[in-house]
Design an enzyme around this catalytic site. Structure first.
Site, PDB file in Angstrom:
ATOM      1  N   VAL A  89      -1.361   1.572  -4.482  1.00  0.00           N
ATOM      2  CA  VAL A  89      -0.402   2.386  -5.676  1.00  0.00           C
ATOM      3  C   VAL A  89       1.231   1.340  -4.571  1.00  0.00           C
ATOM      4  CG1 VAL A  89       1.029   4.288  -6.552  1.00  0.00           C
ATOM      5  CG2 VAL A  89      -1.204   4.211  -6.674  1.00  0.00           C
ATOM      6  N   CYS A  90       2.331   1.114  -5.595  1.00  0.00           N
ATOM      7  CA  CYS A  90       3.033   0.061  -5.259  1.00  0.00           C
ATOM      8  C   CYS A  90       4.461   0.643  -5.806  1.00  0.00           C
ATOM      9  CB  CYS A  90       3.518  -1.382  -5.698  1.00  0.00           C
ATOM     10  SG  CYS A  90       5.243  -2.057  -4.683  1.00  0.00           S
ATOM     11  N   ILE A  91       5.168   1.830  -5.547  1.00  0.00           N
ATOM     12  CA  ILE A  91       6.456   2.519  -5.433  1.00  0.00           C
ATOM     13  C   ILE A  91       7.668   2.819  -4.821  1.00  0.00           C
ATOM     14  CG2 ILE A  91       5.195   3.360  -7.779  1.00  0.00           C
ATOM     15  CD1 ILE A  91       5.353   6.116  -5.922  1.00  0.00           C
TER      16      ILE A  91
END
Length: 227
Positions: A89-91
């Protein structure tokens, strides 16, 4: 010493989540002997393309948590602009503190270990108290489209809300894991295609929405079959 403190904090957070389950996800340990690796199941949020899905992920915490953020990796197949093809996940909230070396994010948008306690209310906001300051102020927070929960407002006695400050939701004393997962749920509801982790998914989201929908639907069906 840092690992010991992180272990105690994570044990407390897991106990709190078990005592007060949260709609939309469940969490537990991958291995009962390892408090630093959590198994999380996220239910696809209603009224989104991911509705009906059950997406499993591993949340791994560093020994110096909460000074550094955990990593989150979906083990279920998922098609999303902000999830790498390997499931990571890339946030913003999961990016290390400090300036973005690529210049895409402000430091305030990244992980910041702010020790705060939260509780949900019926208005759709998340209410809480800032514990880092000597005085206690009731606040509410909103979710932005990038997946972070950052915009705080002061809730006065009459229920009105006025701007208080803009702050990255980094760590809470008791419910920070919940806050991270809520940010991921928000990400599923509102993909950010401006700085995507999965470029092809972002292109489909922008230009070929029907193709995007078909791939997400396949992921939802597959997650259901894995139950």
């Amino acid at each position: 010493m840092a690992a010991s403190q992180a272990s105690l904090l994570l044990q407390k957070q897991l106990k709190d989540l078990c005592k007060n389950p949260v709609d939309g996800f469940s969490a537990g340990l991958v291995d009962e002997n390892n408090i630093f690796e959590w198994s999380v199941t996220i239910i696809g949020p209603p009224d989104t393309l991911y509705e009906g899905g059950f997406f499993n992920a591993i949340m791994s915490f560093p020994n110096n948590y909460p000074n550094s953020p955990p990593t989150v990796k979906f083990t279920s197949e998922i098609w999303h602009p902000n999830v790498y093809t390997d499931g990571r996940v890339c946030i913003s909230i999961l990016h290390p503190p400090g300036e973005d070396p690529n210049g895409y994010e402000l430091a305030s948008e990244r992980w910041t270990p702010v020790h705060t306690s939260y509780k949900r209310d019926t208005s759709g906001y998340v209410a809480g108290e800032i514990l880092k300051e000597e005085r206690s102020e009731k606040v509410v927070q909103k979710r932005n489209r990038g997946g972070g929960i950052r915009n705080w407002q002061l809730s006065e006695g009459d229920g009105s809300k006025i701007p208080l400050l803009s702050i990255e939701l980094g760590v809470a004393d008791s419910l920070e894991v919940e806050s991270i997962v809520l940010s991921i749920i928000s990400m599923l509801s509102s993909p950010n295609d401006e700085s995507p982790a999965n470029v092809e998914a972002a292109k489909e989201w922008r230009d070929r929405r029907e193709d995007f929908k078909k791939k997400v639907s396949r992921c939802v069906r597959k997650s259901q079959e894995m139950l």
